[in-house]
Structure formats: structure tokens, C-alpha cells
Motif scaffolding. Structure first.
Motif, PDB file in Angstrom:
ATOM      1  N   ARG A 107       0.859  -1.183   0.000  1.00  0.00           N
ATOM      2  CA  ARG A 107       0.000   0.000   0.000  1.00  0.00           C
ATOM      3  C   ARG A 107       0.891   1.227   0.000  1.00  0.00           C
ATOM      4  N   LEU A 108       0.332   2.345  -0.444  1.00  0.00           N
ATOM      5  CA  LEU A 108       1.089   3.583  -0.559  1.00  0.00           C
ATOM      6  C   LEU A 108       0.645   4.573   0.516  1.00  0.00           C
ATOM      7  N   LYS A 109       1.608   5.060   1.280  1.00  0.00           N
ATOM      8  CA  LYS A 109       1.362   6.131   2.246  1.00  0.00           C
ATOM      9  C   LYS A 109       1.837   7.426   1.600  1.00  0.00           C
ATOM     10  N   VAL A 110       1.008   8.474   1.655  1.00  0.00           N
ATOM     11  CA  VAL A 110       1.292   9.704   0.931  1.00  0.00           C
ATOM     12  C   VAL A 110       1.250  10.913   1.864  1.00  0.00           C
ATOM     13  N   THR A 111       2.287  11.749   1.737  1.00  0.00           N
ATOM     14  CA  THR A 111       2.338  13.051   2.396  1.00  0.00           C
ATOM     15  C   THR A 111       2.507  14.099   1.305  1.00  0.00           C
ATOM     16  N   LEU A 112       1.765  15.196   1.391  1.00  0.00           N
ATOM     17  CA  LEU A 112       1.950  16.292   0.444  1.00  0.00           C
ATOM     18  C   LEU A 112       3.091  17.157   0.965  1.00  0.00           C
ATOM     19  N   ALA A 113       4.200  17.159   0.262  1.00  0.00           N
ATOM     20  CA  ALA A 113       5.407  17.848   0.715  1.00  0.00           C
ATOM     21  C   ALA A 113       5.427  19.317   0.328  1.00  0.00           C
ATOM     22  N   GLU A 114       4.983  19.612  -0.898  1.00  0.00           N
ATOM     23  CA  GLU A 114       5.142  20.986  -1.393  1.00  0.00           C
ATOM     24  C   GLU A 114       4.111  21.293  -2.465  1.00  0.00           C
ATOM     25  N   VAL A 115       3.631  22.529  -2.455  1.00  0.00           N
ATOM     26  CA  VAL A 115       2.691  23.026  -3.456  1.00  0.00           C
ATOM     27  C   VAL A 115       3.295  24.291  -4.062  1.00  0.00           C
ATOM     28  N   THR A 116       3.419  24.305  -5.399  1.00  0.00           N
ATOM     29  CA  THR A 116       4.022  25.455  -6.080  1.00  0.00           C
ATOM     30  C   THR A 116       3.157  25.847  -7.273  1.00  0.00           C
ATOM     31  N   GLU A 117       2.843  27.132  -7.385  1.00  0.00           N
ATOM     32  CA  GLU A 117       2.145  27.607  -8.584  1.00  0.00           C
ATOM     33  C   GLU A 117       3.200  27.866  -9.652  1.00  0.00           C
ATOM     34  N   LYS A 118       3.212  27.055 -10.708  1.00  0.00           N
ATOM     35  CA  LYS A 118       4.204  27.181 -11.779  1.00  0.00           C
ATOM     36  C   LYS A 118       3.873  28.359 -12.688  1.00  0.00           C
ATOM     37  N   LYS A 119       2.636  28.414 -13.111  1.00  0.00           N
ATOM     38  CA  LYS A 119       2.087  29.491 -13.943  1.00  0.00           C
ATOM     39  C   LYS A 119       0.653  29.666 -13.473  1.00  0.00           C
ATOM     40  N   THR A 120       0.022  30.714 -13.920  1.00  0.00           N
ATOM     41  CA  THR A 120      -1.388  30.883 -13.591  1.00  0.00           C
ATOM     42  C   THR A 120      -2.161  29.643 -14.039  1.00  0.00           C
ATOM     43  N   GLY A 121      -2.856  29.028 -13.099  1.00  0.00           N
ATOM     44  CA  GLY A 121      -3.661  27.842 -13.418  1.00  0.00           C
ATOM     45  C   GLY A 121      -2.893  26.536 -13.474  1.00  0.00           C
ATOM     46  N   GLN A 122      -1.602  26.552 -13.120  1.00  0.00           N
ATOM     47  CA  GLN A 122      -0.800  25.323 -13.102  1.00  0.00           C
ATOM     48  C   GLN A 122      -0.165  25.151 -11.726  1.00  0.00           C
ATOM     49  N   TRP A 123      -0.508  24.075 -11.079  1.00  0.00           N
ATOM     50  CA  TRP A 123      -0.017  23.798  -9.729  1.00  0.00           C
ATOM     51  C   TRP A 123       0.813  22.530  -9.715  1.00  0.00           C
ATOM     52  N   LEU A 124       2.039  22.636  -9.210  1.00  0.00           N
ATOM     53  CA  LEU A 124       2.936  21.487  -9.084  1.00  0.00           C
ATOM     54  C   LEU A 124       2.834  20.961  -7.661  1.00  0.00           C
ATOM     55  N   LEU A 125       2.445  19.697  -7.538  1.00  0.00           N
ATOM     56  CA  LEU A 125       2.304  19.057  -6.240  1.00  0.00           C
ATOM     57  C   LEU A 125       3.415  18.025  -6.079  1.00  0.00           C
TER      58      LEU A 125
END
Length: 151
Positions: A107-125
């Protein structure tokens, strides 16, 4: 996928998002991956030869285990409301800790490490994804997958 307002995405940074359901890694899945990739190394596809190795059985390809990230993560990763699509943006790192033996459950355990807005309307997770093996103290791998979400 849990959808959250864009303004709230950063609130999830550093938070564990949970674990997926358990998934059986049987010989059929391993053989199908070997067929798809052309990787027929005996440690994956020959139970008799593999039994003679220190592992004692066949093991899943490392890249088979890694390829499970999108499916196992899909119900856990928070994504921006109004998302029209998401693409695999790669991995920042991956370390294989121990192999997944045939007939193991993972099974996969997931933590969200970082959220970055690359461009307007584009989010890098950027997530931290740990593939746990049922009954084992050490995981199969720890990886940092990147997902680019378009709103």
C-alpha cells in the motif's frame, strides 16, 4: 481525488494524506510487467531459479512497484478544485529499500510535501510516497513524485 479550493492547497503542505488500500503483487502482475517492458530477468519470472537466490522467490521489478504510484495515490492526493487534467511531472528522488516478493501485499502512504504555482492555473504538487509491504518494518521504496495540475 479530494478536490480543494486553490486557496487552501498550501494548507496541506507537510500533511500526511493517508494510505491506499492493500494491493496484491502476484506472479501474473509481475509477468505482465515483464511482457510490457521486455525485462525477463529470471529473478522476476522464473520461480525455480529465483528460489535459489537470497530472496527465496521471485520479486517484483522495482519499476513495477514505482509504476503503481499514480493508481495508489489517486484517492489520496488533494488537487485544486476545477482541475481539468493532471500529468506526471516526474520524480525528484526515489530510493528502493527492499524488494517486493511475489504474493506480497503493498500500500502507498502519501504526504503532500510541497505546493508550487508554476504558472497561472498550473499547480505542481510534490508528494512523499512510501510503498509499504504488509508485515515488513521497512518499505519497498520512498519516492517524491511530482504531479502538475491544470485548472
Amino acid at each position: 481525488m479530494p478536490y480543494v479550493p486553490v486557496a487552501e492547497l498550501k494548507n496541506y503542505e507537510g500533511k500526511e494524506l493517508g494510505s491506499s488500500d492493500w494491493l496484491l503483487i502476484d506472479q501474473k502482475r509481475i509477468d505482465l510487467f515483464a511482457e510490457a517492458t521486455g525485462d525477463f530477468q529470471f529473478i522476476h519470472v522464473d520461480p525455480i531459479k529465483a528460489a535459489q537466490t537470497p530472496f527465496g522467490s521471485t520479486i517484483a521489478h522495482g519499476f513495477l512497484s514505482l509504476s503503481l504510484i499514480p493508481k495508489l495515490m489517486e484517492t489520496l492526493l488533494v488537487v485544486p478544485e476545477g482541475m481539468t487534467m493532471a500529468i506526471n511531472y516526474g520524480l525528484d528522488s526515489v530510493r528502493f529499500i527492499q524488494p517486493v516478493k511475489v504474493d506480497s501485499r503493498v500500500r502507498l502512504k502519501v504526504t503532500l510535501a510541497e505546493v508550487t504555482e508554476k504558472k497561472t492555473g498550473q499547480w505542481l504538487l510534490k508528494a512523499i510516497a512510501t510503498l509499504e509491504i504488509e508485515g515488513q518494518a521497512r518499505p519497498a521504496f520512498i519516492a517524491e513524485p511530482l504531479s502538475l495540475c491544470f485548472v
